[in-house]
Design an enzyme around this catalytic site. Structure first.
Site, short mmCIF file in Angstrom:
data_model
loop_
_atom_site.label_atom_id
_atom_site.label_comp_id
_atom_site.label_asym_id
_atom_site.label_seq_id
_atom_site.Cartn_x
_atom_site.Cartn_y
_atom_site.Cartn_z
N ASN A 159 0.82 -1.22 0.00
CA ASN A 159 0.00 0.00 0.00
C ASN A 159 0.85 1.27 0.00
O ASN A 159 0.57 2.21 -0.75
CB ASN A 159 -0.95 0.01 1.20
CG ASN A 159 -1.93 -1.16 1.16
OD1 ASN A 159 -2.00 -1.87 0.17
ND2 ASN A 159 -2.67 -1.35 2.24
N THR B 162 -15.78 38.58 -32.04
CA THR B 162 -16.66 38.17 -30.94
C THR B 162 -17.85 37.51 -31.62
O THR B 162 -18.23 37.93 -32.73
CB THR B 162 -17.13 39.36 -30.06
OG1 THR B 162 -17.87 40.26 -30.89
CG2 THR B 162 -15.97 40.12 -29.43
N HIS B 163 -18.41 36.50 -31.01
CA HIS B 163 -19.51 35.72 -31.62
C HIS B 163 -19.08 35.15 -32.97
O HIS B 163 -19.92 34.92 -33.85
CB HIS B 163 -20.77 36.58 -31.82
CG HIS B 163 -21.14 37.40 -30.62
ND1 HIS B 163 -21.96 36.94 -29.62
CD2 HIS B 163 -20.76 38.65 -30.24
CE1 HIS B 163 -22.10 37.87 -28.69
NE2 HIS B 163 -21.36 38.92 -29.04
N SER C 3 -7.78 12.15 -48.08
CA SER C 3 -9.02 11.39 -48.11
C SER C 3 -8.84 10.19 -49.02
O SER C 3 -8.13 10.27 -50.02
CB SER C 3 -10.16 12.27 -48.62
OG SER C 3 -11.21 11.47 -49.14
N LYS D 84 -8.52 16.57 -51.12
CA LYS D 84 -8.60 16.89 -49.70
C LYS D 84 -7.26 16.87 -48.98
O LYS D 84 -6.41 16.03 -49.21
CB LYS D 84 -9.52 15.90 -48.99
CG LYS D 84 -10.95 16.01 -49.45
CD LYS D 84 -11.72 17.03 -48.67
CE LYS D 84 -12.36 16.34 -47.49
NZ LYS D 84 -13.11 17.27 -46.70
N ASN E 28 -6.80 17.31 -44.94
CA ASN E 28 -7.61 17.51 -43.75
C ASN E 28 -6.77 17.79 -42.50
O ASN E 28 -5.69 17.23 -42.34
CB ASN E 28 -8.47 16.27 -43.49
CG ASN E 28 -9.45 16.00 -44.62
OD1 ASN E 28 -9.94 16.94 -45.24
ND2 ASN E 28 -9.70 14.74 -44.90
N GLU F 185 -7.98 18.11 -35.25
CA GLU F 185 -9.29 17.55 -34.88
C GLU F 185 -9.15 16.52 -33.76
O GLU F 185 -9.97 16.45 -32.84
CB GLU F 185 -9.95 16.91 -36.11
CG GLU F 185 -10.46 17.94 -37.09
CD GLU F 185 -10.89 17.33 -38.43
OE1 GLU F 185 -11.40 18.07 -39.26
OE2 GLU F 185 -10.67 16.12 -38.66
N GLN G 74 -6.79 0.77 -7.16
CA GLN G 74 -6.01 0.24 -8.28
C GLN G 74 -6.53 0.81 -9.61
O GLN G 74 -5.82 0.86 -10.61
CB GLN G 74 -6.11 -1.29 -8.28
CG GLN G 74 -5.38 -1.97 -9.42
CD GLN G 74 -5.22 -3.47 -9.17
OE1 GLN G 74 -4.42 -3.87 -8.32
NE2 GLN G 74 -5.97 -4.28 -9.89
N LYS H 239 -4.93 3.85 -11.98
CA LYS H 239 -3.80 3.82 -12.92
C LYS H 239 -4.18 4.02 -14.38
O LYS H 239 -3.62 4.87 -15.06
CB LYS H 239 -3.02 2.52 -12.76
CG LYS H 239 -2.28 2.56 -11.46
CD LYS H 239 -1.51 1.34 -11.14
CE LYS H 239 -1.18 1.45 -9.66
NZ LYS H 239 -2.39 1.54 -8.79
N1 ARG Z 1 -1.90 -3.28 -7.51
C1 ARG Z 1 -2.27 -2.59 -6.32
C2 ARG Z 1 -2.73 -1.18 -6.64
O1 ARG Z 1 -2.52 -0.77 -7.72
C3 ARG Z 1 -1.10 -2.53 -5.38
C4 ARG Z 1 -1.46 -2.48 -3.94
C5 ARG Z 1 -2.05 -3.74 -3.50
N2 ARG Z 1 -2.27 -3.76 -2.12
C6 ARG Z 1 -3.09 -4.62 -1.57
N3 ARG Z 1 -3.20 -4.61 -0.31
N4 ARG Z 1 -3.74 -5.48 -2.30
O2 ARG Z 1 -3.31 -0.50 -5.85
#
Ligand code: ARG
Length: 460
Positions: A110, A155-156, A277, A283, A285, A290, A322, A325
């Site tokens: 953790n 403007t606008h 295109s 074209k 583009n 975009e 988790q 990520k």
């Molecule tokens: N893969 C976990 C995460 O991204 C890591 C921490 C996991 N800790 C646990 N007590 N299961 O958060």
């Protein structure tokens, strides 16, 4: 399945549950920071006498060899491991034996993952700040070239008053400068070290948290272990700042798309940033612009996803986190990619000065100045406004600009007109008269460019 926590279990985990739980497919990009963090942790453990120096050296060497082998392809990160942390520890033990089993002393995944994400994000925040400085330098160069390139200000999306290209680009300079400032603010607030917080309640080992913090250039250790393992505020701040930055890029992209259209032709995007295109041979583009506009949605989405993930999490760590990520990585990858590409697209874009200038002349952008001219000659503003309004109608009918009328025609609308009117309402005069700081007048513009050049040199 190579898990770190088999001891308490008698049965095996269900395969689907294993796959569902695993994060290695996306957290493997944390390998470098995971190893950086582990090296600082074991260095501290040895200094505090928790492991001995031989064990420390074996671990440091083992970690370096894992990094090297992954880099050169000799070692592959596979889904046999639950996450990047398990991958490193299992391979370390494979390589150096019992000493490897001591690496995780005084640590939990953790606080380890909290450290990894912070290190990784800190690098990305710095990278974003650096690219913003690059973007600012590209814009400042363009501004210096175009202090007297006249164009309509809108403007606008209707032509309003004349400005210069330097002035228009200057609006984006201010936006990106604020984005840069936000990156620095985030760095300042996030730069405290999570490791040593354990699973949630610290550890019973005599860890030196100040030492690990300083080994990794943090200002100091975080101050509450429960907060630390469940804090992702810095990610939310970063994704918020990226969302604002992306909103700026998206507005800019929208303008480039309009400017590059067949109707406007204010700019020509380089072939390197355009596509064709499959059916229409003529074209070219503006797909890159975009896509920059298009990716804004997913970056806002990543921020919403993270905010929503965090909103119901009881203290301290829960596995929901988790989910930080993929959203965070997606936002960083896309926003940094957009920023980098956009700066290069601007650098190589051709600004069609003549077209811009003609557009400013033909769009009655000097109508306010013409009214102001009459005011100086003693006509009350409301009357002057109405006189010029009628002149504009007359010009629309004749398909010409106000300054293309003869003095006789003008006098027919109001006797106060004199031959000095033509100079007074020329594009150059209209812009030059706007000389307060922040306005497009060349002298004011040069002062502002200098202020912004001084700003970026502090960070180069
Ligand atoms: N893969 C976990 C995460 O991204 C890591 C921490 C996991 N800790 C646990 N007590 N299961 O958060």
């Amino acid at each position: 399945m190579a898990q770190l926590w088999g001891g308490r279990f008698t049965g095996n985990i269900d395969q689907l549950a294993w796959d569902f739980n695993a994060s290695i497919s996306f957290d493997k990009r944390l390998l470098e920071v995971d190893i950086r963090g582990s090296k600082a942790h074991v260095t501290m453990l040895a200094t505090c006498g928790i492991i001995n120096e031989e064990e420390r050296d074996a671990i440091l060497e083992g970690l370096d060899s894992i990094m090297k082998d992954v880099d050169n392809g000799a070692l592959v990160i596979t889904s046999e491991y639950e996450d990047v942390h398990s991958f490193v520890e299992a391979n370390l033990i494979k390589r150096i034996g019992d000493a490897g089993k001591k690496m995780h002393t005084g640590r939990s995944r953790n606080d380890q993952v909290a450290l990894d994400m912070r290190l990784y994000t800190r690098d990305k925040v710095k990278e974003t700040a650096d690219i913003l400085i690059h973007m600012l330098s590209v814009l400042l160069e363009l501004q210096k070239e175009h202090i007297e390139t006249y164009m309509p200000g809108f403007t606008h999306l209707q032509k309003a008053q004349p400005v210069t290209l330097a002035h228009h680009l200057g609006a984006y300079v201010e936006m990106f400068k604020r984005d840069h400032g936000r990156m620095l603010d985030i760095l300042e607030r996030m730069n405290y070290c999570p490791i040593g917080s354990g699973a949630l309640a610290g550890t019973t080992y005599p860890l030196d948290r100040d030492m690990t913090a300083s080994l990794m250039d943090f200002k100091g250790p975080t101050l509450n272990s429960m907060d630390t393992v469940s804090d992702r505020d810095y990610l939310i701040e970063y994704l918020s700042a990226l969302s604002i930055m992306q909103m700026h890029l998206s507005r800019f992209a929208e303008e480039v798309i309009i400017w590059n259209s067949n109707e406007y032709q204010f700019v020509t995007i380089d072939d390197a940033y355009s596509t064709g295109s499959s059916i229409m041979p003529q074209k070219k583009n503006p797909d890159i612009a975009e896509l920059v506009r298009g990716k804004t949605g997913r970056i806002y989405g990543d921020l919403m996803s993270l905010l929503t993930t965090m909103k119901g999490i009881p203290l301290a760590y829960d596995k929901d986190m988790q989910e930080d990520k993929e959203a965070a990585f997606d936002a960083m990858d896309n926003a940094i990619g957009c920023l980098t590409l956009f700066a290069d697209m601007l650098r190589t874009m051709v600004f069609n000065k003549d077209v811009m200038e003609k557009s400013a002349m033909r769009g009655f952008t000097n109508a306010t100045d013409a009214a102001d001219y009459l005011v100086v000659k003693g006509v009350p503003f409301r009357d002057a406004h109405s006189v010029i309004g009628r002149i504009v109608l007359y010009c629309i009918d004749k398909n010409c600009a106000i300054d293309e009328l003869t003095i006789e025609e003008l006098k027919g609308f109001d006797e106060h007109f004199d031959s000095d009117v033509f100079d007074a309402i020329s594009l150059a005069t209209c812009v030059q008269k706007r000389l307060t700081i922040g306005a497009p007048g060349p002298d004011a513009m040069k002062k502002v460019i200098k202020i912004n050049e001084d700003y970026i040199t502090q960070y180069r």
